[in-house]
Design an enzyme around this catalytic site. Structure first.
Site, PDB file in Angstrom:
ATOM      1  N   ASP A 254      -1.924   9.620  12.625  1.00 52.70           N
ATOM      2  CA  ASP A 254      -1.583   8.528  11.702  1.00 52.70           C
ATOM      3  C   ASP A 254      -0.798   9.062  10.514  1.00 52.70           C
ATOM      4  OD1 ASP A 254      -1.388   5.975  10.739  1.00 52.70           O
ATOM      5  OD2 ASP A 254      -3.485   5.768  10.143  1.00 52.70           O
ATOM      6  N   LYS A 255      -0.162   8.143   9.814  1.00 51.47           N
ATOM      7  CA  LYS A 255       0.536   8.502   8.571  1.00 51.47           C
ATOM      8  C   LYS A 255      -0.002   7.626   7.446  1.00 51.47           C
ATOM      9  CE  LYS A 255       3.906   5.697   6.768  1.00 51.47           C
ATOM     10  NZ  LYS A 255       3.864   4.687   5.974  1.00 51.47           N
ATOM     11  N   HIS A 256       0.091   8.151   6.219  1.00 54.40           N
ATOM     12  CA  HIS A 256      -0.307   7.368   5.047  1.00 54.40           C
ATOM     13  C   HIS A 256       0.760   7.532   3.979  1.00 54.40           C
ATOM     14  CE1 HIS A 256      -2.841   5.517   2.010  1.00 54.40           C
ATOM     15  NE2 HIS A 256      -2.423   6.466   1.194  1.00 54.40           N
ATOM     16  N   SER A 257       1.116   6.431   3.338  1.00 57.73           N
ATOM     17  CA  SER A 257       2.071   6.485   2.228  1.00 57.73           C
ATOM     18  C   SER A 257       1.325   6.227   0.930  1.00 57.73           C
ATOM     19  CB  SER A 257       3.146   5.419   2.432  1.00 57.73           C
ATOM     20  OG  SER A 257       3.799   5.157   1.213  1.00 57.73           O
TER      21      SER A 257
ATOM     22  N   THR B  92       1.052  -2.874   3.965  1.00 54.92           N
ATOM     23  CA  THR B  92       1.402  -3.053   5.380  1.00 54.92           C
ATOM     24  C   THR B  92       0.759  -4.307   5.975  1.00 54.92           C
ATOM     25  OG1 THR B  92       1.703  -0.689   5.629  1.00 54.92           O
ATOM     26  CG2 THR B  92       1.243  -1.904   7.637  1.00 54.92           C
TER      27      THR B  92
ATOM     28  N   ARG C  17     -14.119   3.117 -10.691  1.00 58.13           N
ATOM     29  CA  ARG C  17     -12.972   3.814 -11.320  1.00 58.13           C
ATOM     30  C   ARG C  17     -12.047   2.816 -11.990  1.00 58.13           C
ATOM     31  NH1 ARG C  17     -10.326   6.460  -6.479  1.00 58.13           N
ATOM     32  NH2 ARG C  17      -8.711   7.007  -7.948  1.00 58.13           N
TER      33      ARG C  17
ATOM     34  N   SER D  69     -10.431   9.572  -2.144  1.00 56.89           N
ATOM     35  CA  SER D  69     -10.423   8.151  -1.795  1.00 56.89           C
ATOM     36  C   SER D  69      -9.503   7.883  -0.593  1.00 56.89           C
ATOM     37  CB  SER D  69      -9.957   7.360  -3.031  1.00 56.89           C
ATOM     38  OG  SER D  69      -9.683   6.029  -2.707  1.00 56.89           O
TER      39      SER D  69
ATOM     40  N   LYS E 276     -10.922   7.391   3.787  1.00 50.60           N
ATOM     41  CA  LYS E 276     -10.655   6.223   4.637  1.00 50.60           C
ATOM     42  C   LYS E 276      -9.806   6.628   5.847  1.00 50.60           C
ATOM     43  CE  LYS E 276      -9.262   4.232   0.951  1.00 50.60           C
ATOM     44  NZ  LYS E 276      -9.015   3.633  -0.338  1.00 50.60           N
ATOM     45  N   LYS E 277      -8.779   7.434   5.615  1.00 52.77           N
ATOM     46  CA  LYS E 277      -7.884   7.802   6.726  1.00 52.77           C
ATOM     47  C   LYS E 277      -8.616   8.650   7.767  1.00 52.77           C
ATOM     48  CE  LYS E 277      -4.311   5.692   6.670  1.00 52.77           C
ATOM     49  NZ  LYS E 277      -3.648   5.000   7.782  1.00 52.77           N
TER      50      LYS E 277
HETATM   51  N1  URA Z   1      -5.169   4.472  -2.870  1.00 48.70           N
HETATM   52  C1  URA Z   1      -6.470   4.689  -2.535  1.00 48.70           C
HETATM   53  O1  URA Z   1      -6.913   4.364  -1.448  1.00 48.70           O
HETATM   54  N2  URA Z   1      -7.261   5.280  -3.450  1.00 48.70           N
HETATM   55  C2  URA Z   1      -6.822   5.668  -4.648  1.00 48.70           C
HETATM   56  O2  URA Z   1      -7.589   6.198  -5.415  1.00 48.70           O
HETATM   57  C3  URA Z   1      -5.465   5.429  -4.984  1.00 48.70           C
HETATM   58  C4  URA Z   1      -4.662   4.840  -4.063  1.00 48.70           C
END
Ligand code: URA
Length: 435
Positions: free
Chosen positions: A79-82, A119, A167, A182, A186-187
């Site tokens: 996977d990719k994350h931006s 997305t 936060r 964070s 999740k990823k």
């Molecule tokens: N995106 C996230 O999922 N967590 C953060 O802390 C900042 C951006």
């Protein structure tokens, strides 16, 4: 275990044991850790920072506070994350292209955040398309089609969900350690073998300063690798929108132009192929990143990525003939107004953050959680940095629900384009690599 002992440890900058991190993350998820304790933890981390080992331990503990997907598939799970930008619709092209190349992509994505688009909001501009899939459906679709793009359910990384909300109200969102834990918690709950990160830099990025972007990229890559996931990052330019459009349906139009080889959209094309190339190399499906980029380009140019995108859309409840009739199937705004240049020169700078805010003001994003969004509105035909202009030349087109809204946003965006006397050096689209 006692939250006060853990807080003393972070406060005094002593190493934290992985067991203590696990207890804390589980306590966040269950409610055993109070809001006050979570806020104190976040502030201590922001002020003191975490060591590499502690950051890895926090990320792992947050990831494992909920379900972590497990796979038994004949190809790598990638996977990719931006980190988020304006006109960044890479995921919609990349997920099906990777699947065509033999990868499996269970993409758990987000909604718009701040001035940046999300997305899921873009994909949901396609009528009927569902992103709230159960984990069984995510698993099944990924296995059959090689890709799915879905919303995060509460079962993944619940510790992050709670800590993120705290936060947000304790001025601790900016901590690079907490951002890293964070994003990755999740990823990596997707059960990935490899991950590529697109860390944006420039006027439309959360990290405008290239040094901050580099620091974030280093933290993300070293933490993901420390947890056993092969990871690289590209630092990419966000001093102008990535696609020539910003807004949900308008970005899907740009995506379909690329997927159907109607238009190439050079910057979007380059970033998509480069990120995909990194992933295919990491996953063993290409000899190196360059070979991988060529494979992604081929998946698009042969129309196979478009076909796979169509199958994914249909599987998730969208029109079965979307790839044949995309231009007719997407919602369109009733009013389109062109914004034009008033002087002669070259586009020297673009306030990309302001363009993203313009989309939100038109109703294409949320001001508060739960706001309904209008998928049809946004900006298109956005002029590129370095373009030579004269009075009356188009700068962009505003797609709005009413003429009044179009005029209001046009006024707000007047200052978003800085006109220079001379040609400028346009920033390279790919500014660096970490990994
Ligand atoms: N995106 C996230 O999922 N967590 C953060 O802390 C900042 C951006």
């Amino acid at each position: 275990m006692d939250a006060r002992r853990l807080l003393e440890t972070v406060r005094d900058q002593r190493p934290i044991s992985p067991d203590a991190m696990t207890w804390f993350a589980n306590g966040l998820a269950s409610g055993e850790v109070s809001d006050a304790q979570a806020g104190a933890f976040a502030m201590a981390v922001l002020l003191n920072g975490l060591s590499h080992d502690d950051r890895v331990a926090l990320m792992r503990a947050m990831r494992d506070s909920g379900s972590v997907l497990e796979w038994d598939l004949p190809g790598p799970v990638l996977d990719k994350h931006s980190t988020g930008g304006v006109g960044d619709c890479v995921s919609l092209i990349l997920a099906p292209a990777l699947a065509v190349c033999g990868a499996y992509v269970p993409m758990i994505s987000g909604r718009g955040l701040g001035h940046t688009g999300g997305t899921l909001d873009k994909l949901e501009a396609i009528p009927g398309l569902q992103t709230e899939l159960s984990s069984d459906r995510l698993r099944d679709q990924t296995k059959r089609l090689g890709c799915a793009i879905v919303a995060a359910s509460t079962e993944y990384a619940p510790a992050d969900r709670r800590l993120y909300a705290i936060r947000d109200v304790t001025a601790t969102v900016e901590s690079i350690d907490l951002i890293t834990a964070s994003i990755l918690s999740k990823k990596l709950a997707e059960g990935l073998e490899a991950l590529v990160l697109d860390v944006k830099t420039g006027s439309g990025a959360f990290m405008e300063d290239p040094n901050d972007s580099k620091e974030l990229a280093n933290a993300l890559v070293s933490t993901a690798q420390g947890a056993g996931c092969m990871t690289t990052a590209l630092i990419t330019d966000m001093n102008q929108p990535l696609a020539p459009s910003a807004g949900n349906a308008l970005e899907v139009l740009s995506v379909m132009e690329v997927l159907t080889n109607t238009k190439k959209h050079d910057r979007l094309w380059q970033v998509t192929c480069a990120l995909g190339g990194e992933l295919l190399a990491l996953g063993g499906l290409a000899a190196d990143a360059e070979d991988g980029a060529g494979r992604i380009a081929n998946a698009i140019e042969t129309g196979q990525a478009a076909e796979r995108f169509g199958e994914m859309v249909a599987d998730q409840g969208g029109p079965v003939d979307f790839v044949e009739h995309w231009a007719d199937r997407l919602p369109a705004a009733p009013v389109i107004v062109e914004m034009t240049a008033e002087s002669t020169g070259y586009i020297g700078a673009i306030d990309t953050h302001a363009l993203g805010m313009g989309v939100i003001d038109l109703g294409g994003g949320r001001n508060v959680q739960g706001d309904r969004i209008d998928p049809a509105v946004g900006l298109s035909d956005i002029v590129e940095l370095g373009t030579s202009i004269m009075p009356g030349d188009p700068l962009l087109r505003i797609h709005a629900a009413s003429a009044d809204e179009a005029m209001r946003v046009a006024m707000d965006l007047q200052g978003a384009f800085v006109v220079a006397d001379r040609p400028i050096d346009v920033p390279e689209i790919i500014q660096g690599r970490v990994g």
